[in-house]
Enzyme design. Sequence first.
Site, short mmCIF file in Angstrom:
data_model
loop_
_atom_site.label_atom_id
_atom_site.label_comp_id
_atom_site.label_asym_id
_atom_site.label_seq_id
_atom_site.Cartn_x
_atom_site.Cartn_y
_atom_site.Cartn_z
N ASP A 193 -8.64 -4.58 -17.82
CA ASP A 193 -9.41 -3.35 -17.78
C ASP A 193 -10.89 -3.63 -18.03
O ASP A 193 -11.23 -4.41 -18.93
CB ASP A 193 -8.85 -2.43 -18.88
CG ASP A 193 -9.41 -1.02 -18.82
OD1 ASP A 193 -9.14 -0.33 -17.82
OD2 ASP A 193 -10.11 -0.61 -19.76
N GLU A 255 -10.22 -5.70 -13.09
CA GLU A 255 -10.74 -4.39 -12.74
C GLU A 255 -12.24 -4.46 -13.03
O GLU A 255 -12.68 -4.37 -14.17
CB GLU A 255 -10.11 -3.28 -13.58
CG GLU A 255 -10.52 -1.91 -13.06
CD GLU A 255 -11.09 -0.95 -14.10
OE1 GLU A 255 -11.20 0.23 -13.78
OE2 GLU A 255 -11.45 -1.37 -15.21
#
Length: 530
Positions: A193, A255
């Site tokens: 993330d 990401e």
Amino acid sequence: MIYQVYPRSFADSGGDGIGDLPGITSRLDHLAELGVDALWLSPFYPSPQADAGYDVADYRDVDPLFGTLADADKLIAEAKARGLRVIVDLVPNHTSSAHRWFTEAVAAAPGSPERQRYVFRDGKGPDGAEPPNDWVSVFGGPAWTRLPDGQWYLHLFDSGQPDLNWDNPEVRAEFLDVLRFWLDRGVDGFRVDVAHGLIKQADLADWQEPQEILSGSEVDKPRPPMWDQDGVHEIYREWRRVLDSYPGERILVAEAWVEPAERLARYVRPDEMHQAFNFEYLLAAWTAPAQYAVITRSLEATDSVGAPTTWVLSNHDVVRHASRLGLGTASGRANGVGVDDPQPDAALGLRRARAASLLMLALPGSAYLYQGEELGLPEHTTLPDEARQDPTWARSGHTERGRDGCRVPIPWEADAPSYGFGPTDASWLPQPSTWAEYALDRQRGVPGSTYELYRTALRLRREHALARGPLRFLSSGDEVLTFTNGDLTVLTNFGADPAPLPAGAQVLVSSAPLDDDAVPTDVTVWFRVV
Ligand code: NOJ
């Protein structure tokens, strides 16, 4: 092909309206039948759920909302038994404010080692009452919150998501251990993330621009001091060494909302991550020139570092592509659609979404699907504002609807309570009353349904080794895009007039019925020339 499971909305075994790990396990046969290779699970860790689990309070456990560690072990084992690999989400940029480290930091004095794990600073102004810099949170509002003792802490997202200080060796050591914890349990990798956010420019310089997760490190713009700093790469090199020390192929997926593609490619150099999401592709306009340009650029950029290219059209942060492509705007990252906003054209959106998905599934590299897109599921664009849970809605002062509309629980059975999401009517976000038609049991075995289209495409993708390539463009005109991938030819018609198929074309699959031997507007077809 990697399938994103958003646990709270996939399948609810307990009937509380929130999906859970046993629910996912009970639906693994669906994923195997669809033909996916791997699943990526969004966070299921203990969390106050200030940002739907992207605020992690304990990286080594499962939130009781979703089950237990034993349930996670069972899910991993059952997936493997079906030949499915499992990738979990790792959230290293920030913890939850309920994480033990943060409660210790709040209790400790300014300057203490406990505070060094996060980004604490004194404020500006005579009494320190102004934030240390002008950064704003991605979700809106200031990126700093003040503690009663006067110090401020940085949170690029919600105030419940304090940013970690990655210059602190203790933080680095902790995450190496978290990686090992999950690798030891048998996971095949991590989706990382906010991979571009861990290191901040040392002086935390002001940044006058409005803050967006994709504020782009475009070539002609200075790089924002909070994103894509060069220091992030040594972190991933160290992680890569840990993954490589395990048997089997374990992967890291970034990401990283980073532009341009060349800059993103740095995350997937041979000794760093394996793949990075291609958000430029997701954001590209639905026109032949735009699609040609983004596909070419993406392939060139990843080829330059020897990594597979990735493709994605939907995820839990963006308007589902079956609706996005039916909005007037050709591209862009609409941050939610509300009841009083212009509504998407559902038929046009679905037609284009099917064409876009069939185009994507013909591209070499790794494709990522988001749960429900195989059903042609649209965004919930008339969700009552009172039901919204994305922190964006409140933090933006009710100016941005946020991401709830793409997170609504999945319809499995048309005539069951909560459309078969769980055993009761409970659903943490209300499902639209029109969703019976999208339910899996209305599409399974029905020729021409979106589900059967995906299944066919995934089967052919495997049979023709499309993930391997090579791709060669035959035409990149204003209206029609044609390329070959191995022995297949792929044509998408973006123009207003039907596009003729070449003589001898033997059609394998098309996203909508053809018009004699012509490909109508907004249709993709795969064929072989015999
Ligand atoms: C990206 C995740 O996909 C998103 O859902 C989350 O809100 C932010 N990172 C913050 O963790």
